[in-house]
Motif scaffolding. Structure first.
Motif, short mmCIF file in Angstrom:
data_model
loop_
_atom_site.label_atom_id
_atom_site.label_comp_id
_atom_site.label_asym_id
_atom_site.label_seq_id
_atom_site.Cartn_x
_atom_site.Cartn_y
_atom_site.Cartn_z
N LEU A 382 -38.11 57.92 17.87
CA LEU A 382 -36.64 57.26 17.61
C LEU A 382 -35.86 58.28 16.73
O LEU A 382 -34.53 58.43 17.14
CB LEU A 382 -36.69 56.03 16.82
CG LEU A 382 -37.45 54.68 17.76
CD1 LEU A 382 -37.31 53.45 16.98
CD2 LEU A 382 -36.81 54.78 19.19
N PHE A 392 -38.79 49.39 15.95
CA PHE A 392 -39.25 48.88 17.25
C PHE A 392 -40.27 48.04 17.06
O PHE A 392 -41.31 48.35 16.22
CB PHE A 392 -39.64 50.03 18.36
CG PHE A 392 -40.10 49.61 19.48
CD1 PHE A 392 -39.27 49.13 20.51
CD2 PHE A 392 -41.74 49.33 19.84
CE1 PHE A 392 -39.84 48.68 21.84
CE2 PHE A 392 -42.40 48.84 20.71
CZ PHE A 392 -41.41 48.33 22.00
N VAL A 415 -36.31 44.77 18.81
CA VAL A 415 -35.68 46.12 18.18
C VAL A 415 -34.94 45.54 17.08
O VAL A 415 -34.41 44.33 16.86
CB VAL A 415 -34.88 46.94 18.96
CG1 VAL A 415 -35.80 47.60 20.02
CG2 VAL A 415 -33.69 46.22 19.58
N THR A 417 -31.76 47.28 14.85
CA THR A 417 -31.30 48.46 15.13
C THR A 417 -30.53 49.21 13.95
O THR A 417 -30.34 50.42 13.74
CB THR A 417 -29.82 48.41 15.87
OG1 THR A 417 -29.09 47.24 15.47
CG2 THR A 417 -30.04 48.12 17.50
N MET A 426 -35.12 43.37 22.76
CA MET A 426 -34.24 44.68 23.20
C MET A 426 -33.09 44.46 23.83
O MET A 426 -31.87 45.26 23.45
CB MET A 426 -35.50 45.72 23.71
CG MET A 426 -35.03 46.81 23.94
SD MET A 426 -36.40 48.05 24.40
CE MET A 426 -37.04 47.12 25.87
N PHE A 438 -34.07 53.45 23.47
CA PHE A 438 -35.15 52.70 23.29
C PHE A 438 -36.14 52.83 24.53
O PHE A 438 -37.24 52.89 24.41
CB PHE A 438 -34.67 51.48 22.69
CG PHE A 438 -34.52 51.11 21.41
CD1 PHE A 438 -35.57 51.35 20.45
CD2 PHE A 438 -33.20 50.95 21.07
CE1 PHE A 438 -35.33 51.12 18.98
CE2 PHE A 438 -32.98 50.42 19.68
CZ PHE A 438 -34.05 50.55 18.64
#
Length: 558
Positions: A382, A392, A415, A417, A426, A438
């Motif tokens: 990421l 995640f 997720v 953010t 997600m 992602f």
């Protein structure tokens, strides 16, 4: 992998044939050139919803053919085999879309259903994009992906088989319990009926034999009196034979007194006596033939009527009474042995459930351990994708009481953010650009485990540039070492990493426009990447930067 795509009369594409190769292939072109048309065409061949608007204006129908080269052991071939479709050689998906809205589907040139095409297509291609819901954003597939990543497919299959065995035993237990309970409710009736039928002891075919015997005796009874009367006339005190014999003797004594005079009379009398003797013999024979015992007729009728009454009582033909008795005896036997059998089935079902629970619990623990590894692996990707503050999460909810063939776990990719925000699914939490990144990080982590052999990324680099675009390109290139990757991109950093670069462009005049796709050589690639860097006016600096990108990525690939 996708080896060939053929498109005829779809939107702006009149005729297009593209051969694809392994590795990373990118498709670039100016906005509006028709990149979405190409993906819509591919989706049509993978079982997407047909639409008459896809047919090029003026054409009666459009057609898309996708040819896939996959190994013999690929799951898509198993789908074809299950549907009795020959799978020798390439897998060919062909979709014909008519302008009137009708659609036809062919799988390996055999007429098929859209559902089958969709199943095969899902096994062959994954399409990932900002607004795509056909791939990793489908939560139903997350558990399978986690198992594939952790190498738990065998454990999952064993758990599913244990679940099927347990459910089968539970169903057998339920059926037997219902049977025993029903038999118990009817036990008194069954015992009385069995006693009655056992005493009656009906035999197959007995009704027919009794009915025929009764009919014979009844017919004999009706004519016996007449035969007896005839016998009385012929043999009784007034019988004609003795009188005729006496008369004949008297005439014979007189015959000598008148020679020839009584010859005819004597002959006639002799014939009459012979005929009377024959009649008497016949009547006596008839008497013997009609001899019957009235008691026997009475017993026969009693037996016949008892059998028929039992048949009416139990609503079955008389010939089925013996079978009914045997069935009732078996039901009573089930009732008598039911509790013992019920206990055995309960023990077997409980043992099968324990086996399932043990396998499901161990699989759940493995999933939870794998979830942490998968989360760390995705998280490692990421920062380079400018999601360094994101998190995640593999969300697992386990309920031992909620047994299912897939185990006791509900798995979903979540997720977060930004720090301090609430995590969630997600698809719901991430924005379009974030979701694409992602998904890319997740696919890199999964590599070729649980993946279709062809991955299509639709503009996942939208809204990013510079280092992030380069990071996306790096990851697409890494993915392409294991699976075929097709990417529609606006990022020169991604395009420069491609093994094959296709240009999508429009041509034609004011009244007719067509979309075309061409594979570019090194020089053409440099010019296209320079356009992507500079915009409308391509400068020498842009060309130099494009050359540098190509040279660096060529060196890195080597």
């Amino acid at each position: 992998m996708l080896a060939h795509l053929s498109i005829r009369d779809i939107v702006l594409i009149e005729r297009l044939d593209i051969d694809f190769s392994a590795g990373l292939s990118v498709l670039t072109g100016e906005t509006g050139a028709g990149k979405s048309i190409l993906l819509d065409s591919l989706s049509l061949a993978l079982g997407a919803r047909g639409d008459a608007s896809l047919v090029r204006h003026g054409a009666a129908q459009g057609q898309v053919t996708a040819v896939f080269d996959v190994p013999r052991n690929h799951p898509a071939r198993a789908i074809l085999a299950d549907n009795a479709i020959d799978d020798d050689g390439d897998i060919i998906l062909r979709r014909v879309q008519a302008a009137d809205g009708r659609t036809r589907v062919f799988v390996n040139d055999q007429p098929s259903s859209v559902a089958l095409m969709r199943d095969v297509g899902r096994a062959l291609v994954e399409i990932h994009g900002q607004h795509d819901d056909r791939a990793l954003v489908d939560a139903a597939a997350h558990r399978e992906l986690l198992d594939a990543f952790g190498g738990h497919v065998g454990d999952a299959q064993a758990t599913a088989e244990a679940w099927r065995r347990w459910r089968s035993m539970e169903q057998e237990l339920t059926r037997h319990r219902a049977k025993v309970e029903a038999a118990a409710r009817e036990a008194d009736y069954l015992r009385a009926a069995v006693a009655e039928l056992s005493k009656l002891d009906p035999q197959p075919g007995e009704e027919t034999e009794l009915a025929e015997s009764r009919a014979v005796m009844m017919r004999a009874e009706k004519i016996a009196s007449d035969i007896n009367e005839a016998n009385e006339v012929l043999t009784g005190s007034s019988a004609p034979s003795p009188m005729l014999a006496s008369l004949m003797r008297r005439l014979q004594r007189k015959a000598g007194d008148a020679p020839g005079l009584l010859d005819d009379a004597l002959k006639a009398l002799d014939d009459a006596l012979i005929a009377l003797d024959a009649a008497q013999a016949g009547v006596e024979a008839a008497l013997r033939a009609t001899e019957y015992d009235p008691k026997k007729l009475e017993l026969t009728e009693e037996r016949l009527f008892a059998l028929r009454a039992a048949g009416r009582k139990h609503s079955v033909p008389v010939d089925d009474l013996a079978k009914l008795r045997d069935t009732m005896v078996a039901d009573l036997a089930d009732l008598d042995a039911g509790e013992e059998r019920l206990a055995q089935l309960e023990q077997q079902a409980a043992a099968a459930r324990d086996v399932y629970d043990d396998l499901a619990a161990r699989l759940s623990e493995k999933r939870k351990a794998t979830a942490e590894v998968l989360a760390r692996t995705v998280m490692a990707e990421l920062p380079a994708l400018k999601l360094e503050r994101a998190e995640f999460i593999v969300e697992i909810v386990s309920d031992a009481a909620n047994r299912a063939g897939e185990g006791i776990d509900q798995v979903e990719f979540w997720v977060r953010t930004n720090p301090g925000t609430r995590p969630g699914p997600m698809m719901k939490v991430a924005s379009g650009g974030e979701l694409s990144r992602f998904l890319l990080a997740l696919k890199v982590a999964l590599a070729d485990r649980g993946s279709a052999p062809t991955l299509v990324f639709d503009e996942i680099d939208t809204g990013v540039g510079g280092a992030v675009a380069d990071a996306i390109g790096q990851r697409l290139a890494r993915l392409s070492q294991r699976v075929q990757v097709l990417s529609v991109t606006h990022a020169p950093q991604v395009a420069a990493r491609a093994h094959t670069h296709y240009l999508i462009s429009k041509s034609g005049g004011a009244d007719r426009v067509a979309t075309g796709v061409s594979e570019m050589d090194r020089q053409a690639r440099q010019e296209e990447i320079a356009r992507m860097l500079a915009g409308a006016t391509i400068t020498e600096e842009a060309r130099a930067a494009a050359e540098r990108l190509l040279r660096e990525n060529t060196a890195a690939a080597e």
